[in-house]
Design a protein around this motif. Structure first.
Motif, PDB file in Angstrom:
ATOM      1  N   ARG A 245     -18.003 -23.883 -34.390  1.00  0.00           N
ATOM      2  CA  ARG A 245     -18.446 -25.107 -33.722  1.00  0.00           C
ATOM      3  C   ARG A 245     -17.410 -25.537 -32.700  1.00  0.00           C
ATOM      4  O   ARG A 245     -16.212 -25.387 -32.923  1.00  0.00           O
ATOM      5  CB  ARG A 245     -18.611 -26.225 -34.734  1.00  0.00           C
ATOM      6  N   GLY A 246     -17.920 -26.105 -31.607  1.00  0.00           N
ATOM      7  CA  GLY A 246     -17.014 -26.521 -30.536  1.00  0.00           C
ATOM      8  C   GLY A 246     -15.941 -27.480 -31.011  1.00  0.00           C
ATOM      9  O   GLY A 246     -14.768 -27.320 -30.690  1.00  0.00           O
ATOM     10  N   GLY A 247     -16.361 -28.468 -31.779  1.00  0.00           N
ATOM     11  CA  GLY A 247     -15.416 -29.472 -32.252  1.00  0.00           C
ATOM     12  C   GLY A 247     -14.308 -28.871 -33.099  1.00  0.00           C
ATOM     13  O   GLY A 247     -13.149 -29.258 -32.997  1.00  0.00           O
ATOM     14  N   ASP A 248     -14.672 -27.925 -33.933  1.00  0.00           N
ATOM     15  CA  ASP A 248     -13.663 -27.271 -34.774  1.00  0.00           C
ATOM     16  C   ASP A 248     -12.623 -26.559 -33.921  1.00  0.00           C
ATOM     17  O   ASP A 248     -11.424 -26.660 -34.154  1.00  0.00           O
ATOM     18  CB  ASP A 248     -14.329 -26.256 -35.706  1.00  0.00           C
ATOM     19  N   LYS A 249     -13.141 -25.842 -32.933  1.00  0.00           N
ATOM     20  CA  LYS A 249     -12.220 -25.097 -32.070  1.00  0.00           C
ATOM     21  C   LYS A 249     -11.275 -26.047 -31.343  1.00  0.00           C
ATOM     22  O   LYS A 249     -10.072 -25.817 -31.286  1.00  0.00           O
ATOM     23  CB  LYS A 249     -13.013 -24.276 -31.044  1.00  0.00           C
ATOM     24  N   VAL A 250     -11.851 -27.095 -30.768  1.00  0.00           N
ATOM     25  CA  VAL A 250     -11.036 -28.060 -30.033  1.00  0.00           C
ATOM     26  C   VAL A 250      -9.901 -28.571 -30.916  1.00  0.00           C
ATOM     27  O   VAL A 250      -8.737 -28.580 -30.508  1.00  0.00           O
ATOM     28  CB  VAL A 250     -11.890 -29.250 -29.554  1.00  0.00           C
ATOM     29  N   TRP A 251     -10.230 -28.979 -32.136  1.00  0.00           N
ATOM     30  CA  TRP A 251      -9.204 -29.567 -33.002  1.00  0.00           C
ATOM     31  C   TRP A 251      -8.198 -28.545 -33.490  1.00  0.00           C
ATOM     32  O   TRP A 251      -7.016 -28.855 -33.679  1.00  0.00           O
ATOM     33  CB  TRP A 251      -9.857 -30.331 -34.154  1.00  0.00           C
ATOM     34  N   GLN A 252      -8.640 -27.330 -33.680  1.00  0.00           N
ATOM     35  CA  GLN A 252      -7.674 -26.281 -34.055  1.00  0.00           C
ATOM     36  C   GLN A 252      -6.610 -26.114 -32.968  1.00  0.00           C
ATOM     37  O   GLN A 252      -5.419 -25.998 -33.259  1.00  0.00           O
ATOM     38  CB  GLN A 252      -8.388 -24.946 -34.281  1.00  0.00           C
ATOM     39  N   TRP A 253      -7.072 -26.118 -31.733  1.00  0.00           N
ATOM     40  CA  TRP A 253      -6.108 -25.934 -30.632  1.00  0.00           C
ATOM     41  C   TRP A 253      -5.234 -27.159 -30.423  1.00  0.00           C
ATOM     42  O   TRP A 253      -4.070 -27.037 -30.038  1.00  0.00           O
ATOM     43  CB  TRP A 253      -6.848 -25.541 -29.346  1.00  0.00           C
ATOM     44  N   ILE A 254      -5.799 -28.325 -30.669  1.00  0.00           N
ATOM     45  CA  ILE A 254      -4.969 -29.540 -30.598  1.00  0.00           C
ATOM     46  C   ILE A 254      -3.863 -29.449 -31.646  1.00  0.00           C
ATOM     47  O   ILE A 254      -2.695 -29.698 -31.356  1.00  0.00           O
ATOM     48  CB  ILE A 254      -5.830 -30.805 -30.827  1.00  0.00           C
ATOM     49  N   LYS A 255      -4.234 -29.044 -32.856  1.00  0.00           N
ATOM     50  CA  LYS A 255      -3.245 -28.984 -33.936  1.00  0.00           C
ATOM     51  C   LYS A 255      -2.197 -27.903 -33.699  1.00  0.00           C
ATOM     52  O   LYS A 255      -1.067 -28.027 -34.143  1.00  0.00           O
ATOM     53  CB  LYS A 255      -3.951 -28.777 -35.278  1.00  0.00           C
ATOM     54  N   LYS A 256      -2.581 -26.859 -32.984  1.00  0.00           N
ATOM     55  CA  LYS A 256      -1.603 -25.826 -32.636  1.00  0.00           C
ATOM     56  C   LYS A 256      -0.710 -26.270 -31.488  1.00  0.00           C
ATOM     57  O   LYS A 256       0.333 -25.683 -31.238  1.00  0.00           O
ATOM     58  CB  LYS A 256      -2.311 -24.536 -32.231  1.00  0.00           C
TER      59      LYS A 256
END
Length: 512
Positions: free
Chosen positions: A352-363
């Motif tokens: 999901r787009g939202g999941d990806k976005v937040w994964q990259w924010i957290k990285k």
RNA sequence: CGGGGCGUAGCGCAGCCUGGUAGCGCACCAGACUGGGGGUCUGGGGGUCGCAGGUUCAAAUCCUGUCGCCCCGACCA
């Protein structure tokens, strides 16, 4: 409904429980994990990529200053460590020792074979002064062999009581520079040169402001004549020693027999230095820049500068959106930032787009681009910057973004350094009385004795007469130590604790 | 090593006091719906409850020991 979703990606926040926040950032940014081996960590790809980037830049700086790399053994004969008295005292309590070289099965268990006991135990290097000194003694005969400027990238082991990922682990990765010189002056110059290299790296690559200074006798490296350091302020306002450079005088040269004939035919001992930084720098990066949404990576050391997130809701759009994203990626990869081509990835994972976005924010990736049919139609990109709020995004023409991406990354880098500098300045106080000093470093009272200590204090600049007993007393009272005596000239004054004269102010803080 | 807390599904936890043979959320898998966002609904897979003894007809639960992790302290890059 999961409306109870946390307001921040990391729970708890820095303010709520700093130590736990740190661990959660390491975990959510996928930097490292604890391992089945006590006190030892597994550095995961994203964390290791940060270290690799640090290595690459530092290695270049070392080579630019005339050093060459070499490699020395992991094991050090016990007798080598005994050669320098202060050195033994400093490291004896934290050595891993190898005593056998073979295993046998006994009662169904593997045990060391008594018949394979080593005549002399081997110590897993906690640092390599002694083994390198032994080799230097062979390599140096004449003043023409000097200076000898060697660096080693290696792992070392120090059996610490209490470990924390990156900040203090039983095994850690580092580089250790070891040099030998014909004169004390040259060795001191080398010591200061490498300290300056570390400070340069910290500020310009890590976006971390540091104070360069000298350690007091009590904080000195075991066996050194003088120890210098760079000290950085973490977001809990504690100090972290991010790098050290030691002037070893002739102590190790005498212990190892590094002797040479000078140009007048006089036999003398060489003057040596050693200097190092470790994977602790990754911990320093986290505690300097990460926020309540996770890691924030300084662009110049980012494993990925820009991540492209294709928005492909409709199956019929998928191919053309992906093609557009990949073309943009390839174009961006032609751009140059900090002396290297841009590191750009398209995240086309089936998530999901939202999941990806937040994964990259957290990285902590510096720049995210969300690209879907709407952006394609406008020939634009939708930009999220890690130094701004997660929802604070803007559209920009594709060509303009390609042309200005490197400048944007440098802008983020500069903003991070400025923010860290402001934080350090805000929590550094000049203090002239004992009462104010004690109040500054005393945590607010709290009901629960086991709750995390609230963030308080910072750096304190006071005059100091150099009294060793006083330093010990303050450490016992407050857990605060002299982090360093800053380089450069200072105004003379009076020690607020003893009334002794003081040549200049020193930096006090709680330390990692 | 001293003080405190905790080990139950990949992760986070409840259950333990007052023993009766394991549950919730997230994650994962399948289908449908949704579509610029850390979704919705339905169905599903996954755990000898850290380990070892002991008490008991019966132990995640009680007792003893042990290992590990986290926090505070001492020591340290």
């Amino acid at each position: 409904m999961s409306s109870a979703k946390a307001a921040t990606a990391i729970v708890p926040t820095r303010a709520d429980d700093y130590a736990e926040w740190y661990q959660q950032v390491v975990k959510h940014a996928d930097l490292a994990e604890t391992s089945p081996v006590r006190g030892c960590m597994v550095i995961k790809p994203w964390g290791y990529a940060l270290w690799e980037n640090m290595q690459r830049v530092l290695d270049g700086m070392f080579k630019d200053t005339g050093h060459v790399n070499a490699y020395f053994p992991l094991f050090i004969p016990l007798s080598f460590l005994e050669k320098e008295a202060a050195h033994v005292d400093g490291f004896a309590k934290e050595c891993a020792v190898v005593t056998h070289h073979r295993l046998v099965t006994k009662d169904g268990k593997l045990v060391p074979d008594p018949a394979s006991k080593l005549e002399e135990p081997l110590v897993v290097r906690p640092t390599s002064e002694t083994i390198i000194g032994e080799m230097f003694a062979k390599w140096v005969q004449s003043y023409r062999d000097l200076p000898l400027l060697i660096n080693q990238w290696a792992n070392v082991v120090r059996w610490e009581m209490r470990t924390r990922l990156f900040l203090r682990t039983a095994e850690f990765l580092w580089q250790e520079g070891h040099t030998a010189h014909a004169t004390a002056e040259e060795a001191v110059e080398e010591t200061m040169k490498m300290l300056a290299v570390y400070a340069d790296f910290a500020e310009n690559w890590m976006a971390t402001p540091v104070i360069q200074g000298e350690k007091t006798a009590g904080e000195r490296f075991p066996g050194a004549v003088q120890t210098f350091c760079i000290e950085a302020m973490m977001q809990d306002r504690k100090a972290l020693q991010a790098g050290t450079s030691h002037f070893l005088g002739q102590n190790f040269a005498k212990a190892s027999g590094i002797q040479f004939l000078d140009d007048k035919g006089v036999l003398g001992h060489a003057w040596t230095t050693s200097w190092g930084v470790s994977t602790r720098l990754v911990g320093s990066m986290i505690m300097t820049h990460a926020d309540d949404d996770g890691m924030v990576v300084p662009p110049r050391l980012a494993p990925t500068h820009v991540v492209i997130l294709p928005v492909t809701h409709k199956a019929e759009d998928r191919d053309r959106v992906l093609a557009y994203c990949k073309a943009l990626r390839d174009e961006l990869r032609q751009q140059v930032f900090a002396g290297q081509t841009l590191r750009v990835e398209v995240d086309d994972r089936d998530l999901r787009g939202g999941d990806k976005v937040w994964q990259w924010i957290k990285k902590g990736v510096p720049v995210r681009l969300e690209i879907g049919p709407r952006d394609m139609d406008k020939d634009a990109v939708f930009i999220g910057r890690r130094d701004k709020a997660p929802k604070d995004k803007q559209s920009m023409g594709r060509a303009e973004f390609v042309a200005t991406a490197a400048a944007m990354l440098q802008g983020i880098q500069d903003a991070m350094l400025a923010k860290a500098k402001a934080f350090q300045a805000e929590h550094t106080r000049t203090i002239d009385t004992k009462d104010e000093f004690y109040a500054y470093f005393t945590a607010p009272a709290q009901a629960d004795a086991n709750a995390p200590t609230p963030i308080h204090g910072g750096f304190a600049l006071t005059h100091f007469g150099g009294d060793v007993a006083l330093e010990k007393q303050i450490k016992d009272d407050l857990g605060v130590t002299v982090r360093c005596i800053p380089l450069g000239d200072g105004e003379p004054g009076t020690c607020p604790f003893t009334g002794q004269p003081s040549p200049k102010r020193v930096v006090w803080a709680k330390a990692y």
